[in-house]
Motif scaffolding. Structure first.
Motif, PDB file in Angstrom:
ATOM      1  N   ILE A  34       0.888  -1.145   0.175  1.00 42.40           N
ATOM      2  CA  ILE A  34      -0.049   0.094  -0.172  1.00 42.40           C
ATOM      3  C   ILE A  34       0.892   1.032  -0.037  1.00 42.40           C
ATOM      4  O   ILE A  34       1.817   1.419   0.748  1.00 42.40           O
ATOM      5  CB  ILE A  34      -0.810  -0.042   1.180  1.00 42.40           C
ATOM      6  N   TYR A  35       0.697   1.998  -0.959  1.00 41.52           N
ATOM      7  CA  TYR A  35       1.488   3.144  -1.210  1.00 41.52           C
ATOM      8  C   TYR A  35       0.782   4.581  -0.710  1.00 41.52           C
ATOM      9  O   TYR A  35      -0.466   4.760  -0.794  1.00 41.52           O
ATOM     10  CB  TYR A  35       1.954   3.532  -2.341  1.00 41.52           C
ATOM     11  N   TYR A  36       1.382   5.361   0.085  1.00 47.35           N
ATOM     12  CA  TYR A  36       0.671   6.382   1.009  1.00 47.35           C
ATOM     13  C   TYR A  36       1.565   7.653   0.677  1.00 47.35           C
ATOM     14  O   TYR A  36       2.707   7.581   0.472  1.00 47.35           O
ATOM     15  CB  TYR A  36       0.870   6.261   2.436  1.00 47.35           C
ATOM     16  N   CYS A  37       0.886   8.545   0.379  1.00 50.85           N
ATOM     17  CA  CYS A  37       1.410   9.949   0.284  1.00 50.85           C
ATOM     18  C   CYS A  37       1.585  10.764   1.788  1.00 50.85           C
ATOM     19  O   CYS A  37       0.407  10.517   2.345  1.00 50.85           O
ATOM     20  CB  CYS A  37       0.518  10.787  -0.852  1.00 50.85           C
ATOM     21  N   ALA A  38       2.286  11.545   1.844  1.00 50.48           N
ATOM     22  CA  ALA A  38       2.496  12.086   3.156  1.00 50.48           C
ATOM     23  C   ALA A  38       3.201  13.531   2.994  1.00 50.48           C
ATOM     24  O   ALA A  38       3.922  13.988   2.017  1.00 50.48           O
ATOM     25  CB  ALA A  38       3.375  11.342   4.159  1.00 50.48           C
ATOM     26  N   SER A  39       2.769  14.379   3.936  1.00 52.92           N
ATOM     27  CA  SER A  39       3.237  15.751   4.005  1.00 52.92           C
ATOM     28  C   SER A  39       3.785  16.041   5.525  1.00 52.92           C
ATOM     29  O   SER A  39       3.551  15.642   6.441  1.00 52.92           O
ATOM     30  CB  SER A  39       2.363  16.661   3.600  1.00 52.92           C
ATOM     31  N   ARG A  40       5.071  16.811   5.241  1.00 50.19           N
ATOM     32  CA  ARG A  40       5.634  17.010   6.698  1.00 50.19           C
ATOM     33  C   ARG A  40       5.720  18.561   6.664  1.00 50.19           C
ATOM     34  O   ARG A  40       6.091  19.393   5.444  1.00 50.19           O
ATOM     35  CB  ARG A  40       7.146  16.790   6.611  1.00 50.19           C
TER      36      ARG A  40
END
Length: 121
Positions: free
Chosen positions: A90-96
């Motif tokens: 499962i590929y997740y997009c994330a923001s910091r």
């Protein structure tokens, strides 16, 4: 609050390509990344990109994956080529919030819901 929505996952054969997309609710994202997770394993970083364009890649995907950001569309992409069965997950997009990109999922503040990628041999 940043909302992220991924798309583009699917089932492919080894050697094929896929492009994942992640639409962000804001254009002011300092660091964004793609992570993946498989059952029983910790979420791992695949690629990151910060606001000035610096990128980072996991050793396992260098030369095969490319991360990019489209300012006009507020969209993060992950172009995946020469896919292998071990890329399944499962590929997740994330923001910091910080522009200091790391490869540690604990450092990221916002996450999408994930999109499944399955690569068969």
């Amino acid at each position: 609050q940043v909302q992220l929505v991924e798309s583009g996952g699917g089932s492919v054969q080894a050697g094929e390509s896929l492009r994942l997309s992640c639409v962000a609710s804001t254009s002011t994202t300092n660091c964004m990344g793609w992570f993946r997770q498989t059952p029983g394993k910790e979420r791992e970083a695949v690629a990151t990109k910060n606001i000035v364009g610096a990128t980072g890649y996991a050793d396992s995907v260098k030369g095969r994956f490319s991360i990019s950001w489209d300012n006009a569309k507020n969209t993060l992409y992950l172009q995946m080529s020469s896919l292998k069965p071990e890329d399944t997950g499962i590929y997740y997009c994330a923001s910091r919030l910080s522009s200091w990109c790391t490869m540690n999922h604990f450092d990221f503040n916002y996450w999408g819901q994930g999109t499944q990628v399955t690569v068969s041999s």
